[in-house]
Design a protein around this motif. Structure first.
Motif, short mmCIF file in Angstrom:
data_model
loop_
_atom_site.label_atom_id
_atom_site.label_comp_id
_atom_site.label_asym_id
_atom_site.label_seq_id
_atom_site.Cartn_x
_atom_site.Cartn_y
_atom_site.Cartn_z
N LYS A 161 22.74 19.70 -28.82
CA LYS A 161 22.81 19.05 -27.51
C LYS A 161 22.07 17.72 -27.56
O LYS A 161 20.95 17.63 -28.07
CB LYS A 161 22.22 19.97 -26.44
CG LYS A 161 23.14 21.16 -26.12
CD LYS A 161 22.67 21.91 -24.90
CE LYS A 161 23.71 22.93 -24.45
NZ LYS A 161 24.87 22.30 -23.79
N THR A 162 22.70 16.70 -27.03
CA THR A 162 22.15 15.34 -27.16
C THR A 162 20.78 15.20 -26.52
O THR A 162 20.00 14.34 -26.91
CB THR A 162 23.13 14.33 -26.55
OG1 THR A 162 23.40 14.71 -25.18
CG2 THR A 162 24.43 14.27 -27.32
N ALA A 163 20.48 16.04 -25.54
CA ALA A 163 19.19 15.93 -24.84
C ALA A 163 18.05 16.54 -25.65
O ALA A 163 16.88 16.41 -25.27
CB ALA A 163 19.27 16.60 -23.48
N ILE A 164 18.36 17.23 -26.76
CA ILE A 164 17.33 17.91 -27.54
C ILE A 164 17.11 17.16 -28.85
O ILE A 164 18.04 16.97 -29.63
CB ILE A 164 17.72 19.37 -27.82
CG1 ILE A 164 17.96 20.13 -26.51
CG2 ILE A 164 16.64 20.07 -28.64
CD1 ILE A 164 18.41 21.56 -26.70
N ASN A 165 15.88 16.75 -29.09
CA ASN A 165 15.53 16.03 -30.32
C ASN A 165 15.03 17.03 -31.36
O ASN A 165 13.94 17.59 -31.21
CB ASN A 165 14.44 15.00 -30.02
CG ASN A 165 14.02 14.23 -31.27
OD1 ASN A 165 14.60 14.39 -32.34
ND2 ASN A 165 13.01 13.38 -31.13
N PRO A 166 15.79 17.26 -32.42
CA PRO A 166 15.39 18.26 -33.43
C PRO A 166 14.05 17.95 -34.07
O PRO A 166 13.35 18.86 -34.53
CB PRO A 166 16.52 18.19 -34.46
CG PRO A 166 17.68 17.59 -33.74
CD PRO A 166 17.09 16.65 -32.75
N ALA A 169 13.03 25.29 -22.29
CA ALA A 169 11.89 25.21 -23.22
C ALA A 169 11.92 23.89 -23.99
O ALA A 169 10.87 23.28 -24.23
CB ALA A 169 11.91 26.40 -24.18
N ALA A 170 13.12 23.46 -24.37
CA ALA A 170 13.24 22.21 -25.14
C ALA A 170 12.71 21.01 -24.37
O ALA A 170 12.15 20.08 -24.95
CB ALA A 170 14.70 22.00 -25.54
N LYS A 171 12.87 21.03 -23.06
CA LYS A 171 12.40 19.90 -22.23
C LYS A 171 10.89 19.71 -22.33
O LYS A 171 10.38 18.61 -22.08
CB LYS A 171 12.78 20.14 -20.77
CG LYS A 171 14.28 20.15 -20.51
CD LYS A 171 14.58 20.63 -19.10
CE LYS A 171 16.08 20.80 -18.88
NZ LYS A 171 16.39 21.42 -17.55
N PHE A 172 10.18 20.77 -22.70
CA PHE A 172 8.72 20.71 -22.78
C PHE A 172 8.22 20.81 -24.22
O PHE A 172 7.05 21.10 -24.46
CB PHE A 172 8.12 21.82 -21.92
CG PHE A 172 8.42 21.65 -20.45
CD1 PHE A 172 7.59 20.90 -19.63
CD2 PHE A 172 9.57 22.21 -19.90
CE1 PHE A 172 7.87 20.72 -18.29
CE2 PHE A 172 9.87 22.04 -18.55
CZ PHE A 172 9.03 21.30 -17.74
N GLY A 173 9.14 20.59 -25.18
CA GLY A 173 8.75 20.59 -26.58
C GLY A 173 8.36 21.95 -27.11
O GLY A 173 7.58 22.05 -28.07
N LEU A 174 8.90 23.01 -26.51
CA LEU A 174 8.54 24.38 -26.91
C LEU A 174 9.64 24.99 -27.77
O LEU A 174 10.82 24.99 -27.39
CB LEU A 174 8.33 25.26 -25.68
CG LEU A 174 7.15 24.89 -24.78
CD1 LEU A 174 7.21 25.69 -23.49
CD2 LEU A 174 5.82 25.13 -25.50
#
Length: 645
Positions: free
Chosen positions: A291-296, A430-435
């Motif tokens: 998903k483009t909003a998530i930075n691996p 969770a991804a929005k908060f770097g978790l």
């Protein structure tokens, strides 16, 4: 004369209809080794698979039944697309290969039912297998509901299978099933009924003559429930089944429902030699891209210390967790996992102190959560913190402020569409908060780690914790551990929580020390939560400790060297300029493994293997000019580190 002309027209029409009914539409793999035939018979759709021109899957049905429409019978072909070459390249740190290429031939059958309602069947055939899914192309804002999927996999009767039974919903400890935590039935005859009506889970492995086939599903995006194979498979004909009606998120839906247009998940059959199937990446090739909003790059893979696995509930106190943070730091591991009831036994304020201390040691903390909801009766806390979007945002913001790196969420107990949506919403929030997220008591990931790179691992296996509970599970470990690299762990990260090198309280370990040491290489997981304790690590040789301080968290490549499900496995994984070759023996007899080090461009190689008594290690260099066979002891193993030229 008119009668003769009419009769001729009728005969020509009938012949044309018969020809249409008998038409087979072929899709071949780019290398021409695999071929799929799709056809209508009595207005029902079927497909078959051949490998090297020999049939390996018999006539298998296609189709779905919606409440408002039947797409399993009275079908006609409107048109069939031309073959189209599909290409995809992607990177995946949390898998068997960093750089992945997918190449397949695609063909679409445009069908309609007796009411002129449309359904497409999309086939893609790659060199390592077959995938297909359904698509309803019409636009309709009214909610459609699927009541049954007629998709089947019809194996020839001499085929053997390795399959895990699905547990019955609301059974097990605190009604937490299904959790994908049953032992695989090994090398059984196809057609053998599952132990319960719940059926069989994916992936399911089959062997017919010299061909291996592995069935699973990919592309589960919240628009469908997770499925399984039904209990009964007459004459080896396995049909896709839906979850138990109780496998829902808080009284929401179980079976699939959606507006139109609507794609279903991919039905996937990896096909080939055991090596080709084991090395396949179809399980992520067909998953949705990240998903483009998530930075691996925000989510670091690694290894973790974990007190609960050996010391259980009483270890979740401040002083012991500080000791395990020190343990992780000493081992140069990235994380320490703090498990159940941390919120009451340690508390948020003291946890902040632990997080600060861990940060000073370059260790990140992972915290346990109860998935909560009405689907289990588990008392462990934190509970009821994650079941709504608003609660998740509040809790995750707090964790981010504390410096927490990830969460472990437990006890989901369901495969219904609403529960699948809960998983995906959890990953996204969770991804929005770097978790990062690790799920236990959970379903099979089905390629989610590609779409959500913060999903580092999922349990979905009868893992190490069961070995600590009961001697029978310890006795089963060699057979179990040599089965799951070919099944559960073939595509998706698996949190088995492996490796006990010293001793397990009140349990006599059946495996050798080197068998255990090999597991973190054999098993793939974005985060390896390792079962050994500080006291246990203090008993191992310095070279073993050094290996565990430096072995990689992710892999650039994976090769299957040798093995057979439930008997033994030897795999090689590459990281940087090194190959890590590991083997485990599931049988009570010695095994000799011949290795060709020229395939690894070896400059030097060091082996760690069992000492004669099997409770300790020996190490040494390998003569690359004339390497002797590697001898695996009964229930033993080895690890070789190859440095490339």
């Amino acid at each position: 004369m008119k009668y003769k002309i009419a009769s001729l027209i009728f005969l020509l029409f009938s012949a044309n209809q018969m020809l249409k009914a008998q038409t087979k539409y072929e899709i071949t793999s780019p290398d021409k080794e695999l071929s799929v035939s799709v056809f209508l018979k009595n207005k029902q759709a079927y497909y078959t698979i051949s490998r090297k021109s020999a049939p390996v899957l018999a006539n298998s049905s296609l189709g779905l039944i919606r409440e408002d429409a039947d797409f399993a019978k009275n079908l006609t072909v409107l048109s069939v697309s031309k073959n189209e070459l599909v290409k995809d390249n992607y990177t995946l740190k949390n898998g068997k290969r960093l750089n992945n290429q997918y190449l397949a031939n695609k063909r679409i059958l445009h069908l309609q039912n007796a009411s002129a309602q449309k359904m497409d069947v999309i086939f893609q055939v790659s060199n390592d297998g077959v995938a297909f899914r359904y698509y309803f192309p019409d636009a309709d804002t009214q909610l459609k509901k699927i009541t049954e999927e007629k998709t089947a996999f019809h194996f020839f009767e001499s085929t053997k299978a390795w399959m895990q039974p699905m547990s019955v919903a609301k059974t097990g400890w605190e009604s937490t099933n299904p959790s994908y935590e049953e032992y695989y039935k090994k090398e059984i005859s196809v057609g053998t009924p599952a132990p319960t009506q719940a059926g069989w889970v994916y992936p399911a492995l089959f062997n017919y003559k010299n061909t291996w086939l592995l069935v699973t599903e990919v592309g589960l995006d919240g628009g469908y429930c997770a499925t399984r194979l039904k209990q009964n498979s007459p004459a080896g004909n396995y049909q896709v089944g839906f979850p138990d009606g109780r496998e829902a998120f808080t009284n929401q839906n179980v079976n699939p429902e959606s507006t139109l247009p609507w794609y279903t998940p991919w039905r996937v059959i990896a096909v080939g030699s055991l090596k080709k199937v084991t090395e396949s990446t179809l399980g992520t090739d067909l998953a949705a891209p990240t998903k483009t909003a998530i930075n691996p790059e925000l989510f670091q893979l690694g290894k973790a210390s974990w007190s609960w696995i050996m010391l259980k509930d009483n270890s979740i106190v401040y002083d012991i967790q500080k000791k395990y943070i020190d343990f992780a730091a000493d081992m140069k591991w990235e994380y320490c996992l703090i498990d159940v009831d941390w919120d009451t036994k340690i508390g948020y304020e003291k946890m902040q102190q632990l997080a600060d201390y861990a940060k000073s040691k370059n260790v990140g903390l992972l915290l346990w959560y109860n998935s909560a909801g009405d689907w289990n009766t588990v008392k462990y806390t934190p509970k009821n913190k994650l079941t709504t979007h608003e609660n998740r945002l509040k809790e995750f913001a707090l964790l981010q402020k504390m410096g927490i790196k990830g969460i472990k969420v437990d006890f989901f107990g369901g495969d219904g569409q609403s529960m699948i949506r809960y998983y995906l919403e959890l990953f996204e929030d969770a991804a929005k908060f770097g978790l990062s997220v690790n799920c236990h008591g959970a379903t099979l990931p089905r390629g989610w780690q590609r779409t959500y790179p913060n999903l580092v691992t999922m349990e979905s296996i009868k893992g190490m914790e069961f070995i600590t509970f009961d001697q029978n599970n310890a006795n089963e470990e060699p057979l179990h551990a040599t089965t799951i690299p070919f099944t559960r762990n073939i595509f998706d990260p698996m949190d088995f929580t492996p490796m006990n090198l010293s001793k397990i309280p009140n349990i006599k370990r059946k495996t050798t020390a080197a068998f255990e040491l090999a597991l973190p290489v054999i098993f793939q997981s974005g985060v390896q939560h390792l079962a050994e304790s500080p006291n246990g690590m203090a008993t191992v040789p310095a070279y073993v400790k050094s290996f565990l301080q430096t072995f990689p968290a992710s892999w650039e490549d994976t090769k299957f060297i040798d093995g057979y499900p439930g008997k033994f496995v030897v795999m090689a994984r590459k990281a940087g300029s090194k190959w890590y070759i590991a083997g485990i023996n599931g049988e009570n007899s010695d095994k000799l493994i011949n290795l060709d080090f020229s395939k690894f461009n070896a400059k030097e190689a060091e082996i760690i293997i069992d000492a004669e008594e099997g409770t300790d290690f020996i190490t040494g260099g390998i003569d690359l000019k004339s390497p002797p066979p590697v001898k695996m002891k009964p229930y033993g193993g080895f690890v070789i580190v190859v440095t490339q030229k």
